[in-house]
Write an enzyme that holds these catalytic residues in place. Sequence first.
Site, mmCIF file in Angstrom:
data_model
loop_
_atom_site.group_PDB
_atom_site.id
_atom_site.type_symbol
_atom_site.label_atom_id
_atom_site.label_comp_id
_atom_site.label_asym_id
_atom_site.label_seq_id
_atom_site.Cartn_x
_atom_site.Cartn_y
_atom_site.Cartn_z
ATOM 1 N N HIS A 92 0.756 -1.276 0.059
ATOM 2 C CA HIS A 92 -0.031 -0.042 0.114
ATOM 3 C C HIS A 92 1.031 1.031 -0.022
ATOM 4 O O HIS A 92 0.438 2.494 -0.141
ATOM 5 C CB HIS A 92 -1.176 -0.017 0.986
ATOM 6 C CG HIS A 92 -0.486 0.452 2.581
ATOM 7 N ND1 HIS A 92 -0.181 -0.790 3.447
ATOM 8 C CD2 HIS A 92 -0.053 1.602 3.084
ATOM 9 C CE1 HIS A 92 0.318 -0.153 4.660
ATOM 10 N NE2 HIS A 92 0.410 1.241 4.351
ATOM 11 N N ASP A 128 0.023 -7.633 1.584
ATOM 12 C CA ASP A 128 0.417 -6.152 1.518
ATOM 13 C C ASP A 128 1.981 -6.083 1.594
ATOM 14 O O ASP A 128 2.458 -5.250 2.294
ATOM 15 C CB ASP A 128 -0.200 -5.602 2.658
ATOM 16 C CG ASP A 128 -0.039 -3.998 2.706
ATOM 17 O OD1 ASP A 128 0.121 -3.498 1.557
ATOM 18 O OD2 ASP A 128 -0.372 -3.399 3.779
ATOM 19 N N GLY A 141 3.451 6.759 8.292
ATOM 20 C CA GLY A 141 4.638 6.725 7.447
ATOM 21 C C GLY A 141 5.605 5.520 7.790
ATOM 22 O O GLY A 141 6.748 5.408 7.205
ATOM 23 N N ASN A 142 5.336 4.881 8.874
ATOM 24 C CA ASN A 142 6.035 3.715 9.485
ATOM 25 C C ASN A 142 5.702 2.582 8.750
ATOM 26 O O ASN A 142 6.602 1.717 8.535
ATOM 27 C CB ASN A 142 5.847 3.499 10.796
ATOM 28 C CG ASN A 142 6.705 4.184 11.766
ATOM 29 O OD1 ASN A 142 6.104 5.229 12.605
ATOM 30 N ND2 ASN A 142 7.964 3.990 11.831
ATOM 31 N N SER A 143 4.615 2.566 7.900
ATOM 32 C CA SER A 143 4.298 1.421 6.958
ATOM 33 C C SER A 143 5.607 1.020 6.119
ATOM 34 O O SER A 143 5.900 1.654 5.184
ATOM 35 C CB SER A 143 3.130 1.725 6.096
ATOM 36 O OG SER A 143 1.985 1.869 7.074
ATOM 37 N N GLY A 179 -7.569 -27.040 -3.011
ATOM 38 C CA GLY A 179 -9.003 -27.330 -3.859
ATOM 39 C C GLY A 179 -9.945 -27.825 -2.989
ATOM 40 O O GLY A 179 -10.720 -28.794 -3.501
ATOM 41 N N VAL A 180 -10.095 -27.223 -1.837
ATOM 42 C CA VAL A 180 -11.172 -27.707 -1.069
ATOM 43 C C VAL A 180 -12.036 -26.214 -0.343
ATOM 44 O O VAL A 180 -11.301 -25.279 -0.412
ATOM 45 C CB VAL A 180 -10.848 -28.358 0.224
ATOM 46 C CG1 VAL A 180 -10.456 -29.763 -0.384
ATOM 47 C CG2 VAL A 180 -9.990 -27.704 1.070
ATOM 48 N N ILE A 192 -13.442 -24.582 2.895
ATOM 49 C CA ILE A 192 -13.446 -25.048 4.477
ATOM 50 C C ILE A 192 -14.315 -24.140 5.262
ATOM 51 O O ILE A 192 -14.807 -22.833 4.798
ATOM 52 C CB ILE A 192 -12.043 -25.153 4.969
ATOM 53 C CG1 ILE A 192 -11.712 -23.576 4.532
ATOM 54 C CG2 ILE A 192 -11.270 -26.362 4.192
ATOM 55 C CD1 ILE A 192 -10.067 -23.444 5.390
#
Length: 523
Positions: A136, A166, A238-240, A296-297, A299
């Site tokens: 992001h 992310d 801003g720490n992201s 492929g299930v 749940i």
Amino acid sequence: MKAEQNSIGGVAAGRVLALAVSAAVVGAAMPASVWAQAQNSAVTKPDHGPESVADLAESLTDAVVNIAILQNAKADGEEADQGFPSPNLPDGSPFQDLFDDYFKKKDGGSGSAEKVSSLGSGFVIDPAGYIVTNNHVIEGATDIEVNFANGSKLKAKLVGADTKTDLAVLKVEPKKPLRFVRFGESRKMRIGDWVMAIGNPFGLGGSVSVGIISARNRNINAGPYDNFIQTDAAINRGNSGGPLFNMHGEVIGINTAIISPTGGSIGIGFAVPTEIAANVVNQLRLYGETRRGWLGVRIQPVTDDMIETLKLETARGALISGVIKGGPVDNGVLKIGDIVLKLDGFDVNEMRDLTRIVAESPIGKPLDMVILRDGKEMTVKVTLARQPDEEAKKKTEEAAAAKPAPDAGSADGADKGDKPVDLDPADTLGLTVAALTPENRKELKIPETVEGVVVLEAPEDTEAYAKGVRKGDVIVEVAQDFVDTPEQLAEKLAGLKENDRRNAYLMIANAKGELRLVAVPLE
């Protein structure tokens, strides 16, 4: 509470008095010099605060970078940022100009009619110039610039990004090898361990904060693989994308999100653990995309009201509610109603654990899976395929939806009858049901791929309604046995009552063809 305080105070005073008395007695019999030395050694006054982390911080800051981007401005009415409001500062605050400038840039203010700027954090993982950050931070960027602690700047290109975790990997071309940091093992971190966050809060530049791990395995509904580390180390806007370090200088998390009513830190920050991030980053470097495993299930969670039926002591594991045709396990190895307890040595305590473990497991390699079937544990071998992309999934769904309907006179059509069968509602859990026909399929928009007994009415005062059964749902199975007529449904339910079963274990399909399992009380 006052009584507790007085009690504690009394005990403390008693201990001090006892110490003073014994010291006086001993002091009377020892030389003055020895007595003075004993007094000095008994009470040590601290001459400084907690141990400094300055050396650790100094060794790491050169590998942490600030990331600035330009991106196309959003259309009128759209937010230009990630949803954090700018802070309300009183007039005359010392940093008011800096904050106003930062947030005007972020929100597409004056001077940015066509472009808006954004600031985030990242860190170097390879001296050749590979940098990790959040997706992001750079999403929608038309230009990416990396600012280093020594003041130098380099243009960066996007190597690859993953929206589900992310995360993103950038590449710069340095003239000489860069300082870098390594991933540590987040699984070894414990609640209460000290951690250090370094990043670019509010565009201020490299800033260090220290705290502890407050919690692990947090699910904040940010994506399908949520497993966040929670920390009280100050993490702000801003720490992201910045690193969360252990006290050995290893990255054990990527700071990603905060919970805050103001946009500033209130001591609840979240970081993607390296047990997830390391594999994603490696794949982005190698392929420019992620290549996740696929079982492929379908749940669903195991709930408390299913425990008796599934012969479990506690609600745990992931319940198989459907097997996708043509998928990796469409060979009978797994059945609807199986409960997955472990995969490739990792415990599956809840549904989301299986989703995450499958995504991180190797593709094309036989893996041991521990399941519970009919109350008995067993180990089966499963081989994962590569998770199909969203476009491929869409084409598969469209192909299934385009399947022609059966003729009205066929064995799957009107011969079953489209009217409710004359049964006592008590025999069918209080529901009014009928066999599926082309007419009620069309009326209730039920896919042709769904077979079973359709619910025409679900009174609100029934246990089935309380468990989420609604008009238009289709009962596919009862106690893992397929039913396609109301008579079969009534017969299966009667058999459960004769065997003193407290709940009916139903496989239900909704109007979209999605399956789920519910336990409906029989009494």
